[in-house]
Design a protein around this motif. Structure first.
Motif, short mmCIF file in Angstrom:
data_model
loop_
_atom_site.label_atom_id
_atom_site.label_comp_id
_atom_site.label_asym_id
_atom_site.label_seq_id
_atom_site.Cartn_x
_atom_site.Cartn_y
_atom_site.Cartn_z
N LYS A 1 14.43 -51.81 -3.45
CA LYS A 1 15.67 -51.07 -3.70
C LYS A 1 15.53 -49.59 -3.35
O LYS A 1 16.53 -48.91 -3.16
CB LYS A 1 16.08 -51.21 -5.17
N HIS A 2 14.29 -49.09 -3.31
CA HIS A 2 14.05 -47.67 -3.04
C HIS A 2 13.24 -47.54 -1.75
O HIS A 2 12.03 -47.84 -1.73
CB HIS A 2 13.30 -47.04 -4.21
N PRO A 3 13.87 -47.10 -0.66
CA PRO A 3 13.15 -46.99 0.62
C PRO A 3 11.98 -46.02 0.59
O PRO A 3 10.96 -46.24 1.26
CB PRO A 3 14.23 -46.52 1.60
N ASP A 4 12.08 -44.93 -0.18
CA ASP A 4 10.99 -43.96 -0.24
C ASP A 4 9.72 -44.58 -0.82
O ASP A 4 8.60 -44.33 -0.36
CB ASP A 4 11.40 -42.76 -1.09
N LYS B 1 18.32 -40.05 8.95
CA LYS B 1 19.27 -39.10 9.54
C LYS B 1 20.67 -39.70 9.64
O LYS B 1 21.66 -38.97 9.66
CB LYS B 1 18.80 -38.68 10.93
N ASP B 2 20.76 -41.03 9.71
CA ASP B 2 22.07 -41.68 9.82
C ASP B 2 22.84 -41.71 8.50
O ASP B 2 24.05 -41.93 8.51
CB ASP B 2 21.90 -43.12 10.34
N TYR B 3 22.15 -41.49 7.39
CA TYR B 3 22.80 -41.54 6.07
C TYR B 3 23.06 -40.12 5.57
O TYR B 3 22.44 -39.15 6.01
CB TYR B 3 21.91 -42.30 5.06
N LYS B 4 23.97 -40.02 4.61
CA LYS B 4 24.27 -38.72 4.01
C LYS B 4 23.11 -38.29 3.12
O LYS B 4 22.22 -39.07 2.77
CB LYS B 4 25.56 -38.81 3.19
N ASP B 5 23.17 -37.02 2.70
CA ASP B 5 22.05 -36.48 1.91
C ASP B 5 21.94 -37.17 0.55
O ASP B 5 20.84 -37.49 0.08
CB ASP B 5 22.24 -34.97 1.72
N ASN B 6 23.08 -37.41 -0.11
CA ASN B 6 23.06 -37.98 -1.45
C ASN B 6 22.97 -39.51 -1.43
O ASN B 6 22.73 -40.13 -2.47
CB ASN B 6 24.30 -37.57 -2.23
N ALA B 7 23.20 -40.12 -0.28
CA ALA B 7 23.21 -41.58 -0.20
C ALA B 7 21.78 -42.13 -0.24
O ALA B 7 20.90 -41.63 0.44
CB ALA B 7 23.90 -42.03 1.08
N ILE B 8 21.59 -43.15 -1.08
CA ILE B 8 20.28 -43.81 -1.18
C ILE B 8 20.51 -45.31 -0.98
O ILE B 8 20.79 -46.03 -1.94
CB ILE B 8 19.61 -43.54 -2.55
N PRO B 9 20.41 -45.80 0.25
CA PRO B 9 20.62 -47.23 0.49
C PRO B 9 19.42 -48.04 0.01
O PRO B 9 18.31 -47.53 -0.15
CB PRO B 9 20.79 -47.32 2.00
N SER B 10 19.66 -49.32 -0.22
CA SER B 10 18.56 -50.19 -0.63
C SER B 10 17.66 -50.51 0.57
O SER B 10 18.09 -50.44 1.73
CB SER B 10 19.12 -51.48 -1.23
N THR B 11 16.42 -50.86 0.29
CA THR B 11 15.46 -51.16 1.35
C THR B 11 15.87 -52.39 2.15
O THR B 11 15.72 -52.44 3.37
CB THR B 11 14.07 -51.37 0.74
#
Length: 277
Positions: free
Chosen positions: A206-209, A227-237
């Motif tokens: 769930k956390h790409p980092d 770079k394709d996502y917004k700064d606040n957006a955290i997509p799932s892995t």
């Protein structure tokens, strides 16, 4: 209903003590800004006033005119009480406590909001109407002195009650913050223990980092995809890996000749002539 005698005495003592705190008296709504002192103790001759006009002038001399104006206003009651001979209600004003009735009860009984009570039979419902302590009380000098005989004090028991002394707090100083932060207390207590901070377990899917730390190959891809996502957006892995897995799929296309060559193999494995029976 029946209440223990000690509890009733405790409540009366608390209500009398609260009437000596100006903040509690003002919080109850009484207008005491112009009053000289709280508790208000007057001469014993006040209990011998026999005329309502004289009692009213005396109360005005104590700077209680705003309080009497507050009590004079009446408000219409809500509900069915209006049709049951109690249409109007008013605020409760000062309570006069005397030791001997020489005419004071008859002189103030027609003043709206003013109540009277004998010090030897204090009424809790008058001292704290509605359960709210801090009523404005006018004591006569004799009544104020008689409190020690009726309820006693910290040094001796009450003379009119058997073996009774008013309750008192265990703490002599009520400033608890000052006591706790004092040098004597702080030097005696144990130092503050350090708590271990445990890192919260997170799901790497769930956390790409977090997944990038576990998989160094994905770390490079994630730096580019971020770079394709917004700064606040955290997509799932799983969402990030889905298009990458599609690219990794390799579709093997066989020609007709190769399929003909593979037919005996498929028959041996999956067909009627399978070798694993």
């Amino acid at each position: 209903r029946k209440i223990n005698t000690n509890q009733k005495r405790f409540a009366v003592c608390s209500a009398v003590a609260a009437s000596a705190v100006p903040a509690l008296v003002m919080a109850r709504g009484h207008r005491i800004q112009a009053v000289d002192e709280i508790p208000l103790v007057v001469e014993a001759d006040f209990s011998s006033v026999k005329k309502t006009r004289a009692a009213l002038n005396t109360l005005q001399a104590f700077h209680l005119s705003p309080e009497l104006r507050r009590c004079k206003r009446r408000y219409k009651r809500a509900g069915r009480g209006k049709s049951r001979n109690r249409r109007w209600k008013h605020r409760l004003g000062p309570l006069i406590i005397y030791a001997k009735n020489d005419g004071i009860a008859q002189s103030v009984r027609n003043i709206r909001g003013v109540d009277f009570c004998n010090v030897y039979s204090l009424n809790l419902l008058k001292l704290a109407p509605g359960g709210h302590v801090g009523r404005l009380i006018i004591w006569t000098e004799d009544a104020f002195k008689a409190l020690n005989d009726v309820y006693g004090n910290n040094s001796r028991n009450a003379t009119l009650k058997k073996n009774y002394r008013p309750p008192r707090s265990i703490m002599t100083n009520s400033d608890l913050n000052r006591i706790i932060n004092s040098q004597e207390i702080q030097s005696a207590i144990n130092p503050k223990r350090s708590r271990k901070v445990f890192e919260k377990k997170r799901n790497p899917l769930k956390h790409p980092d977090l997944y990038a730390k576990l998989n160094p190959l994905f770390d490079q891809q994630w730096q580019e995809l971020k770079k394709d996502y917004k700064d606040n957006a955290i997509p799932s892995t799983t969402r990030v890996l889905k298009p990458l897995k599609k690219k990794q799929r390799v579709m093997i296309q066989l020609s007709k000749e190769e399929k003909e060559q593979m037919k005996p193999y498929w028959k041996n494995v999956f067909g009627d002539d399978k070798i694993f029976k």
